[in-house]
Design a protein around this motif. Sequence first.
Motif, PDB file in Angstrom:
ATOM      1  N   TYR A 135      22.909  76.526  32.183  1.00 37.41           N
ATOM      2  CA  TYR A 135      23.088  76.222  30.767  1.00 37.41           C
ATOM      3  C   TYR A 135      22.323  77.131  29.800  1.00 37.41           C
ATOM      4  CZ  TYR A 135      24.629  72.154  33.352  1.00 37.41           C
ATOM      5  OH  TYR A 135      25.225  71.342  34.276  1.00 37.41           O
ATOM      6  N   GLU A 136      22.078  78.363  30.193  1.00 34.48           N
ATOM      7  CA  GLU A 136      21.551  79.377  29.297  1.00 34.48           C
ATOM      8  C   GLU A 136      22.550  80.519  29.203  1.00 34.48           C
ATOM      9  OE1 GLU A 136      16.688  79.048  29.603  1.00 34.48           O
ATOM     10  OE2 GLU A 136      17.729  80.726  30.562  1.00 34.48           O
ATOM     11  N   TYR A 158      26.102  75.749  26.278  1.00 36.54           N
ATOM     12  CA  TYR A 158      25.101  76.731  26.696  1.00 36.54           C
ATOM     13  C   TYR A 158      24.286  77.170  25.485  1.00 36.54           C
ATOM     14  CZ  TYR A 158      27.702  77.012  31.067  1.00 36.54           C
ATOM     15  OH  TYR A 158      28.312  76.708  32.257  1.00 36.54           O
ATOM     16  N   ILE A 178      25.944  84.183  31.806  1.00 36.70           N
ATOM     17  CA  ILE A 178      25.458  82.852  32.148  1.00 36.70           C
ATOM     18  C   ILE A 178      25.025  82.868  33.615  1.00 36.70           C
ATOM     19  CG2 ILE A 178      26.949  81.752  30.434  1.00 36.70           C
ATOM     20  CD1 ILE A 178      28.761  80.847  32.716  1.00 36.70           C
ATOM     21  N   ASP A 182      26.845  78.437  37.254  1.00 39.35           N
ATOM     22  CA  ASP A 182      27.689  77.944  36.167  1.00 39.35           C
ATOM     23  C   ASP A 182      28.990  78.725  36.088  1.00 39.35           C
ATOM     24  OD1 ASP A 182      25.740  76.124  35.540  1.00 39.35           O
ATOM     25  OD2 ASP A 182      24.862  77.316  33.928  1.00 39.35           O
TER      26      ASP A 182
END
Length: 397
Positions: A135-136, A158, A178, A182
Motif C-alpha cells: 500500500y505504498e 495507495y 508499488i 500488491d
Amino acid sequence: MINLAARDIGHHLGRFIFTGIGLGLLIGVTLTMAGVYRGMVADGRAVIAASGADIWVVQKDTLGPWAEPSSIRDDLYRSLAGLVGVAEAANVAYLTMQVQINGKDVRVMLAGIEPGALGEPAQVIAGRPLLRSHYEAVADEKAGLLVGDTVRIRRHDYTVVGLARRATSSSGDPMIYIPLKDAQEVQFLKDNDSLIAERARTTANPAINRPGAPGLLDAVVATQTSSRNVNAVLLRLAPGYPAEEVKAEIGRWKHLTAWTRADMEEILVAKLIATSAKQIGMFLVILAIVSAAIVAFIIYTMTINKQREIAVLKLIGVRDRSIATMILQQALALGLIGYVVGQVSASLWAPFFPRHVLLESGDALRGLVVTLVVCALASVLAIRAALRIDPADAIGG
C-alpha cells in the motif's frame, strides 16, 4: 550593382517577415515531430537503464515484459540467482492500466517491484523510495500526484510516498511503482465477485470436492485467492561477466527466454515503436514537400511582381547569373528567417507536449541544412521565370 533581393525585402519588409514567420511555424512543427521520435527512443532507453538490470528473463519465446505479455512463476528467481556470473536477481511485474487521478482517467504503467531491489526508479526527487511491502507508491512527477496523496488502484488505496523523474514507459505513460505483492494481486487476481463465483463453481465440482480427499478443496480454493506469477526476472551480472554466456545458459537449461540490455533496446526501438517511427517519417516528408511548395509559391509570386525591375536589369546588361543569384539569396533569407522562428517555436511549445520531446542539436543542424536545400530547390521555378523575362518589357509595358 543594385541587389534586387535586399531592395525587394526592404520595400516589403513586413510582408517578408510575416511570410518567414508562417514558414517558421511549419518548420517548428517539423522539428517537433523529429523531437517526438527522439523522445520515444529516449523513453525506451530510460526505462531500460532505470531498471538497473543487465538481463531480462521472461516467458519462453516472448518479447516481454513490455513488448509482449509474459508470465512466469515468482520462485524461478532463486534458481536464476544461483547461476554463475549473476550478482542479483529480482522479480518484477508490469501492467498498463487506467487510474483515477484528481478525477481524471490517466493511463499509467504500473510497476511491481521488491523494495530495495532491481527495478526501482532511478531518480526519486521528492519523498522516499518504497520501504513497506504493501500500500505504498512512488509515482512519476508527470502523473499529477504529490507526496502524501492517495490513489486507488483496483480494490486498494495507495499512499504516494515519493516522486520520480523520467520514470515513464516506452509509450510515454507515467509509471507508478508499488510493492510486488500488491502488483501481483492487481494484475493476476480476479475481483471479489469473480472469486466468489469461482469458489462456488469449484465447490460444485465432484472431482475436486469429494469425500475421500477433504483437504483437496481447500488447497484448490487457496490457489484461486493468491498469485505466484510475475512478468519477468531482472538479473544484474558481476562486473566484467559476459551477458551472452548467461543468456545462452538460461535458454539452454531453464526453458525461458533471456534478453540482454542490447536486445531490449532493439526490441523497444526497432520493434515496439517501429510503426510510430514510420508514421513520423511520413509526416516529415509531407511537411518538407509542403514547405518547399510554400517557398516556391512565395518566391515565384515575388519574382513575377517585380517583372519590370528584372527587365530593367537585363536591359542595362546585368547577367542572368547575377539575377539568379539575387533570387536565390531571397529564398535563402526567407529560409533562414523561417528556421530561426521554427527553432524558437519548437523550443517554446515542446515542454507542453503530453509526452517527452527531445530536441537534439544534431537534428537542429540537419534541419538547417534541409531548410536551405529545400529553399534553394524551391527557388528554381522563380529563377526560370525570371530568366524568361524579355528586356523589352522594361520599356514596352
